[in-house]
Design an enzyme around this catalytic site. Structure first.
Site, short mmCIF file in Angstrom:
data_model
loop_
_atom_site.label_atom_id
_atom_site.label_comp_id
_atom_site.label_asym_id
_atom_site.label_seq_id
_atom_site.Cartn_x
_atom_site.Cartn_y
_atom_site.Cartn_z
N GLU A 20 0.62 -1.23 0.03
CA GLU A 20 0.22 -0.10 0.12
C GLU A 20 0.81 1.42 0.03
O GLU A 20 0.32 2.23 -0.34
CB GLU A 20 -0.97 0.03 1.30
CG GLU A 20 -2.06 -1.27 1.19
CD GLU A 20 -3.09 -0.72 0.39
OE1 GLU A 20 -3.05 0.36 -0.53
OE2 GLU A 20 -4.10 -1.63 0.01
N GLU A 34 7.43 -21.76 8.43
CA GLU A 34 7.59 -20.50 9.64
C GLU A 34 8.20 -21.13 10.75
O GLU A 34 8.65 -20.74 11.61
CB GLU A 34 6.25 -20.24 9.88
CG GLU A 34 5.53 -21.40 10.94
CD GLU A 34 4.05 -20.81 11.53
OE1 GLU A 34 4.11 -20.61 12.78
OE2 GLU A 34 3.08 -20.64 10.78
#
Length: 301
Positions: free
Chosen positions: A89, A120
């Site tokens: 963004e 992860e």
């Protein structure tokens, strides 16, 4: 933090059962919605308690930007996706170069939509992902993990420390494990989720609120905002072109026609058009003024 072959999650708030929702499956839609809304209201309060820590991290992001460094988010699952989203963004909102704010997610971009098994849990992946972007001492790395214990994030923070980069963390448990690996930890505890362990809910909301603050306020700190206008918006479509013209009008109180013509003359650079109008300058003169002012419009007038 393991007991036998089982990971010990008992002390994590994000894994605790919420006493207010023990009968979740028996409640009506309206009742669940009401409880969920009430729980969500606790998030902003929890974030408020961490404002001092958040401010410190923002000041360090600004310091990195001014040194030519980058902001790097690291996380897995929801945490990683939120980091990637916030980074993405920054490009249209502030005309930031895509490399300036980056989001790294365990398992790579494939993990944005599909879970990548074991990604992860690897500290090595965290290190290798930072090596792949040539991390430097001018950069700041922010590890994001609701649980506060993700190995991928820890591995990245350990490598960042070796390189000399600034390190910070964002977790949703107090005394989080990842906090031990960062100079500037942020710990937002919004309480147990309504759906036990579903950290895409309150924890995800808390992380999004904090990430909004980190990126937006740091961009304000390097001159990408004038008044409350996003003067470095990147006009990549018709809607944003019209928004750009409106921003020019709001900042200078000029007519739509004047804003449109100057917008074109400034090569669709909103900030430049505003300075041209406010200082009655040519494009070249306004460019020089902005350069001397380090990009801050207010310093040119």
């Amino acid at each position: 933090m393991k007991v036998g072959n089982k990971m010990n999650l008992e002390k994590l708030t994000t894994e605790t059962r919420n006493e207010e929702t023990m009968r979740l499956d028996e409640l009506s839609t309206a009742e669940v919605a009401r409880i969920m809304n009430q729980e969500d209201q606790k998030v902003a309060v929890a974030v408020e308690k961490e404002l001092a820590s958040i401010t410190t991290v923002i000041d360090n992001i600004i310091k990195s930007f001014k040194a030519g460094g980058r902001l790097i988010y690291m996380g897995a699952g929801t945490s990683g996706r939120l980091g990637v989203l916030d980074a993405a963004e920054c490009v249209p909102t502030f005309s930031a170069d895509p490399s300036m704010v980056q989001g790294l997610i365990a398992g790579g971009m494939e993990a944005m939509t599909v879970a990548v098994e074991g990604a992860e849990d690897s500290k090595e992946f965290g290190e290798s992902d930072l090596k792949a972007i040539s991390l430097t001492a001018d950069d700041i790395v922010i590890g994001i993990a609701a649980s506060g214990r993700t190995p991928y994030v820890i591995g990245g923070l350990e490598y960042a420390t070796k390189v000399g980069a600034t390190t910070a963390t964002l977790s949703c448990n107090k005394e989080a494990e990842i906090s031990q690996y960062a100079t500037y930890p942020i710990e937002v505890d919004a309480g147990p989720e309504i759906l036990t362990g579903s950290t895409r809910l309150k924890s995800g909301t808390a992380q999004k609120l904090v990430l909004n603050m980190l990126s937006t306020i740091s961009m304000i700190g390097i001159g990408k905002v004038y008044q409350n206008l996003m003067v470095d918006v990147k006009p990549t479509n018709e809607k944003l072109e019209e928004r750009s013209k409106r921003i020019i009008m709001q900042a200078t109180e000029c007519s739509y026609e004047k804003a449109s013509l100057t917008f074109i003359e400034a090569d669709q650079q909103v900030k430049l058009a505003i300075v041209m109008i406010l200082t009655d300058s040519t494009k070249e003169e306004a460019t020089e003024k902005l350069t001397k002012a380090n990009g801050f419009i207010r310093k040119t007038i």
